[in-house]
Design a protein around this motif. Structure first.
Motif, PDB file in Angstrom:
ATOM      1  N   VAL A 288       0.860  -1.187   0.000  1.00  0.00           N
ATOM      2  CA  VAL A 288       0.000   0.000   0.000  1.00  0.00           C
ATOM      3  C   VAL A 288       0.892   1.230   0.000  1.00  0.00           C
ATOM      4  O   VAL A 288       1.773   1.369   0.863  1.00  0.00           O
ATOM      5  CB  VAL A 288      -0.944   0.015   1.222  1.00  0.00           C
ATOM      6  N   ALA A 290       0.891   5.367   0.112  1.00  0.00           N
ATOM      7  CA  ALA A 290       0.112   6.553   0.446  1.00  0.00           C
ATOM      8  C   ALA A 290       0.936   7.793   0.141  1.00  0.00           C
ATOM      9  O   ALA A 290       2.134   7.850   0.459  1.00  0.00           O
ATOM     10  CB  ALA A 290      -0.293   6.529   1.923  1.00  0.00           C
ATOM     11  N   ALA A 297       1.446   8.363  -5.664  1.00  0.00           N
ATOM     12  CA  ALA A 297       1.227   7.002  -5.169  1.00  0.00           C
ATOM     13  C   ALA A 297       1.256   5.999  -6.317  1.00  0.00           C
ATOM     14  O   ALA A 297       1.843   4.917  -6.203  1.00  0.00           O
ATOM     15  CB  ALA A 297      -0.108   6.930  -4.428  1.00  0.00           C
ATOM     16  N   CYS A 325      -6.587   1.807  -3.967  1.00  0.00           N
ATOM     17  CA  CYS A 325      -7.152   0.992  -2.886  1.00  0.00           C
ATOM     18  C   CYS A 325      -8.673   1.150  -2.864  1.00  0.00           C
ATOM     19  O   CYS A 325      -9.203   2.164  -3.332  1.00  0.00           O
ATOM     20  CB  CYS A 325      -6.583   1.422  -1.533  1.00  0.00           C
ATOM     21  N   ARG A 333      -4.761  11.529   2.271  1.00  0.00           N
ATOM     22  CA  ARG A 333      -3.688  10.930   1.482  1.00  0.00           C
ATOM     23  C   ARG A 333      -4.259   9.923   0.496  1.00  0.00           C
ATOM     24  O   ARG A 333      -5.113   9.110   0.845  1.00  0.00           O
ATOM     25  CB  ARG A 333      -2.654  10.265   2.390  1.00  0.00           C
ATOM     26  N   SER A 334      -3.783  10.003  -0.755  1.00  0.00           N
ATOM     27  CA  SER A 334      -4.197   9.055  -1.782  1.00  0.00           C
ATOM     28  C   SER A 334      -3.505   7.718  -1.559  1.00  0.00           C
ATOM     29  O   SER A 334      -2.335   7.676  -1.156  1.00  0.00           O
ATOM     30  CB  SER A 334      -3.851   9.594  -3.175  1.00  0.00           C
ATOM     31  N   ARG A 335      -4.213   6.636  -1.855  1.00  0.00           N
ATOM     32  CA  ARG A 335      -3.678   5.303  -1.582  1.00  0.00           C
ATOM     33  C   ARG A 335      -3.802   4.413  -2.822  1.00  0.00           C
ATOM     34  O   ARG A 335      -4.876   4.289  -3.397  1.00  0.00           O
ATOM     35  CB  ARG A 335      -4.427   4.657  -0.403  1.00  0.00           C
ATOM     36  N   TRP A 336      -2.673   3.805  -3.220  1.00  0.00           N
ATOM     37  CA  TRP A 336      -2.650   2.834  -4.308  1.00  0.00           C
ATOM     38  C   TRP A 336      -2.079   1.529  -3.749  1.00  0.00           C
ATOM     39  O   TRP A 336      -1.395   1.528  -2.714  1.00  0.00           O
ATOM     40  CB  TRP A 336      -1.787   3.342  -5.468  1.00  0.00           C
ATOM     41  N   GLN A 337      -2.348   0.440  -4.457  1.00  0.00           N
ATOM     42  CA  GLN A 337      -1.906  -0.854  -3.942  1.00  0.00           C
ATOM     43  C   GLN A 337      -1.460  -1.790  -5.048  1.00  0.00           C
ATOM     44  O   GLN A 337      -1.837  -1.649  -6.215  1.00  0.00           O
ATOM     45  CB  GLN A 337      -3.025  -1.518  -3.144  1.00  0.00           C
TER      46      GLN A 337
END
Length: 377
Positions: A288, A290, A297, A325, A333-337
């Motif tokens: 993950v 953030a 991200a 995500c 905060r932006s979140r990618w996974q």
């Protein structure tokens, strides 16, 4: 009654000792479970009620017989979102971009992730014309609606909002055990560990709250909760029954829970897990990332994905993502996974070792590794 599929698989392979409880205490029978299709209910009644006609009728029978009722809904608060029917605007948290939830008793619109709260609007803040409507239901709304339908019978509510004070949890249970409260509405707090012999009816207001979450364990958690709360009924000589309200009555988790058939659920669901390489037949590493902005991200996620592709064992790995995500923005905060599937522990450990230097807990862009993640949210 409802071990995790990983534990069941290990027991089936002989890694764990496998002990089964085949009988209830006093040889009491398991309560029959009746499934109510709420989609059909809506078509017949032209509305979507909180309590189906069948559940309401059985509640009246139960209460008239001087017994008690438990109503389960794994969602607290009064309404789950504010919505403008004129412009389709939904009131969202400014930091998390999730819908704000209405708590009527406190009269606030609240974010359950960061705690942001605002006064509940009556006029849409987007179009400034439409009137905001409250949609969805939580335990607070079920409590109010039940008290209105059954004014002669005191209702108690048990969720994290009503059990914050000292000894509040025990006081609520004592009220119900003594019979002072005849109906108990609650979240998963009431799903297991409670023994009330006078409870002859348990109603699952909505079995769908977790069923459609983007998590491969959603069906398992739904089965576990429904089966656990069903076990609160019929724990005395008077017997009991369970009503499960759902929009998906043919889903495996609902069908198996209605039959009290753990093996049916486990064997079928394990077959799906095997086909897709999910635990216990594969091992996961979730990354993950953030960052203040989504582009940052996403870029770090792409760099990590390239590092995984360069590993010697890359051909044995399956990489899902990069992708936002399910909760794409939390606390500003932006979140990618990334989700990495490994066929065995050795491959999982190799991925973890390789990615650990890329994971950081400092700076504007933060990457974290979650090995064998419990939640995919």
């Amino acid at each position: 009654a409802t071990p995790s599929l990983e534990s069941y698989h290990n027991a089936r392979r002989g890694r764990y000792a496998y002990l089964q409880l085949t009988r209830r205490v006093l040889d009491l029978p398991m309560p029959p479970v009746e499934v109510v299709d709420m989609t059909a209910e809506m078509h017949e009644t032209k509305r979507l009620p909180l309590l189906s006609r069948r559940l309401e009728a059985l509640m009246r029978q139960c209460l008239d017989a001087d017994a008690q009722v438990m109503l389960f809904l794994n969602r607290r608060a009064y309404a789950t979102l504010f919505y403008c029917p004129r412009c389709q605007h939904t009131l969202r948290c400014s930091r998390c971009q999730v819908p704000l939830v209405y708590h009527r008793q406190r009269h606030i619109a609240l974010c359950h992730y960061c705690g942001e709260q605002v006064p509940p609007p009556t006029i849409c803040p987007a179009c400034r014309v439409g009137k905001m409507r409250q949609l969805g239901a939580g335990t607070e709304r079920i409590e109010e609606g039940t008290a209105r339908k059954f004014p002669a019978y005191p209702v108690a509510r048990m969720d994290s909002d009503t059990t914050q004070g000292r000894d509040a949890h025990q006081r609520l249970l004592d009220r119900f055990r003594s019979g002072e409260a005849r109906i108990l509405v609650g979240t998963q707090m009431i799903a297991k560990g409670l023994d009330f012999p006078q409870v002859t009816l348990v109603g699952v207001v909505s079995a769908d709250t977790q069923l459609y979450l983007p998590d491969f364990r959603a069906a398992e958690r739904t089965f576990q909760l429904v089966e656990q709360v069903a076990g609160r009924a019929g724990r005395g000589l008077r017997g009991g029954r369970v009503v499960v309200q759902t929009t998906n009555p043919h889903h495996l988790s609902i069908v198996a829970a209605a039959k009290h058939d753990y093996r049916l659920f486990a064997e079928t669901e394990l077959g799906h897990r095997r086909d897709l390489g999910y635990p216990p037949f594969g091992h996961l590493v979730r990354v993950v990332v953030a960052a203040p902005h989504g582009e940052q991200a996403a870029e770090r996620c792409r760099q990590i994905a390239e590092a995984v592709a360069a590993l010697p064992d890359a051909a044995r790995l399956e990489v899902l993502g990069p992708a936002p995500c399910p909760l794409a923005v939390l606390k500003g905060r932006s979140r990618w996974q990334l989700l990495i599937k490994a066929p065995d522990r050795a491959a999982q450990h190799a991925v973890t070792r390789a990615l650990r230097p890329l994971a950081s807990g400092s700076g504007k862009v933060q990457a974290t590794l979650d090995v064998d993640p419990v939640s995919m949210m």
